[in-house]
Design a protein around this motif. Structure first.
Motif, mmCIF file in Angstrom:
data_model
loop_
_atom_site.group_PDB
_atom_site.id
_atom_site.type_symbol
_atom_site.label_atom_id
_atom_site.label_comp_id
_atom_site.label_asym_id
_atom_site.label_seq_id
_atom_site.Cartn_x
_atom_site.Cartn_y
_atom_site.Cartn_z
ATOM 1 N N GLY A 1 0.793 -1.195 0.000
ATOM 2 C CA GLY A 1 0.000 0.000 0.000
ATOM 3 C C GLY A 1 0.842 1.268 0.000
ATOM 4 N N SER A 2 1.863 1.337 -0.868
ATOM 5 C CA SER A 2 2.734 2.515 -0.890
ATOM 6 C C SER A 2 2.002 3.755 -1.387
ATOM 7 N N THR A 3 0.998 3.572 -2.240
ATOM 8 C CA THR A 3 0.180 4.670 -2.731
ATOM 9 C C THR A 3 -1.254 4.188 -2.857
ATOM 10 N N VAL A 4 -2.202 5.070 -2.534
ATOM 11 C CA VAL A 4 -3.613 4.696 -2.596
ATOM 12 C C VAL A 4 -4.398 5.809 -3.273
ATOM 13 N N ALA A 5 -5.350 5.434 -4.135
ATOM 14 C CA ALA A 5 -6.283 6.382 -4.733
ATOM 15 C C ALA A 5 -7.678 5.802 -4.595
ATOM 16 N N VAL A 6 -8.628 6.634 -4.184
ATOM 17 C CA VAL A 6 -9.994 6.160 -3.933
ATOM 18 C C VAL A 6 -10.996 7.071 -4.620
ATOM 19 N N SER A 7 -12.009 6.461 -5.234
ATOM 20 C CA SER A 7 -13.129 7.206 -5.800
ATOM 21 C C SER A 7 -14.372 6.347 -5.646
ATOM 22 N N GLY A 8 -15.305 6.805 -4.810
ATOM 23 C CA GLY A 8 -16.525 6.031 -4.594
ATOM 24 C C GLY A 8 -16.235 4.681 -3.973
ATOM 25 N N ASP A 9 -16.658 3.627 -4.662
ATOM 26 C CA ASP A 9 -16.488 2.266 -4.152
ATOM 27 C C ASP A 9 -15.292 1.551 -4.757
ATOM 28 N N VAL A 10 -14.372 2.301 -5.372
ATOM 29 C CA VAL A 10 -13.191 1.700 -5.997
ATOM 30 C C VAL A 10 -11.933 2.299 -5.373
ATOM 31 N N ALA A 11 -10.968 1.438 -5.094
ATOM 32 C CA ALA A 11 -9.690 1.877 -4.544
ATOM 33 C C ALA A 11 -8.550 1.232 -5.323
ATOM 34 N N LEU A 12 -7.528 2.014 -5.607
ATOM 35 C CA LEU A 12 -6.308 1.516 -6.236
ATOM 36 C C LEU A 12 -5.207 1.508 -5.179
ATOM 37 N N VAL A 13 -4.490 0.406 -5.097
ATOM 38 C CA VAL A 13 -3.418 0.270 -4.109
ATOM 39 C C VAL A 13 -2.166 -0.220 -4.822
ATOM 40 N N ALA A 14 -1.103 0.577 -4.754
ATOM 41 C CA ALA A 14 0.140 0.217 -5.427
ATOM 42 C C ALA A 14 0.954 -0.744 -4.573
ATOM 43 N N GLY A 15 1.637 -1.656 -5.237
ATOM 44 C CA GLY A 15 2.475 -2.619 -4.526
ATOM 45 C C GLY A 15 3.416 -3.312 -5.494
ATOM 46 N N GLU A 16 3.860 -4.483 -5.119
ATOM 47 C CA GLU A 16 4.762 -5.271 -5.963
ATOM 48 C C GLU A 16 4.337 -6.727 -5.949
ATOM 49 N N GLU A 17 4.688 -7.426 -7.013
ATOM 50 C CA GLU A 17 4.529 -8.875 -7.019
ATOM 51 C C GLU A 17 5.879 -9.496 -7.351
ATOM 52 N N GLN A 18 6.094 -10.674 -6.855
ATOM 53 C CA GLN A 18 7.376 -11.348 -7.025
ATOM 54 C C GLN A 18 7.206 -12.573 -7.911
ATOM 55 N N SER A 19 8.128 -12.704 -8.859
ATOM 56 C CA SER A 19 8.086 -13.850 -9.755
ATOM 57 C C SER A 19 8.735 -15.057 -9.090
#
Length: 199
Positions: free
Chosen positions: A1-19
């Protein structure tokens, strides 16, 4: 959750995935609030650029079914912004536009700040013009599928290292722009209030 953006019922949460090989890749997870108030994962947005240090997801803004996700460290810090649109038909977010800096240069950090409002996308580039900084204003076309550059905002002083565009906020018909290196010879910082007529 390094960055979050919210509008109404939707939220964007930045992160990472590992291969499986242990490599990491920046991603943005999409959450949607259900009728019972619980937020469930509703999708994942992955950067098309697999190189490291792009900063994909460091800055995000969300408005309705549109999401703008910046990668200000991309292309040696020139920066780039990706616009995604949500489709109710397949329930997925697809990249619709890629907005490159109109004046690409290493270290410009185009996309270091952003704000959506009423079909207008303001994008900050604090490294522009040797650190003077700028904010570029884009508007969506009538078809709603493309963004065109409408103008460029710059600080009054035009001094180097002003970093105009480090932060952006929109309130009604006013645009607010942070310039932490401005504020006279000592660089105490300044915030510019700009009317809609100039945006």
């Amino acid at each position: 959750g390094s960055t979050v953006a919210v509008s109404g019922d939707v939220a964007l949460v930045a992160g990472e995935e590992q291969s499986a090989r242990g490599n990491t890749r920046p991603i943005v997870q999409v959450f949607r609030r259900q009728a019972n108030g619980i937020w469930d994962i509703a999708g994942t947005i992955r950067s098309e650029d697999r190189s490291t240090g792009t900063g994909f997801g460091e800055v995000m803004t969300l408005s309705g079914n549109l999401a703008a996700i910046a990668a200000p460290g991309s292309a040696s810090g020139a920066g780039v912004v990706f616009v995604y649109r949500y489709s109710k038909e397949n329930g997925e977010w697809s990249m619709e536009s890629q907005i490159n800096s109109p004046a690409p240069r290493d270290g410009n950090r185009f996309g270091a700040s952003m704000e959506f409002r009423d079909g207008v996308l303001a994008i900050g580039s604090p490294g522009h013009s040797y650190g003077t900084g700028a904010v570029f204003i884009y508007k969506m076309n009538a078809a709603g599928s493309n963004w065109s550059l409408q103008g460029q905002l710059s600080p009054y002083s035009a001094r180097r290292n002003t970093a105009f565009g480090t932060a952006i906020a929109i309130d009604g018909d006013r645009l607010w722009v942070g310039a932490p290196g401005d504020g006279g010879p000592f660089g105490t910082g300044a915030v510019y209030e700009i009317g809609r007529a100039h945006v």
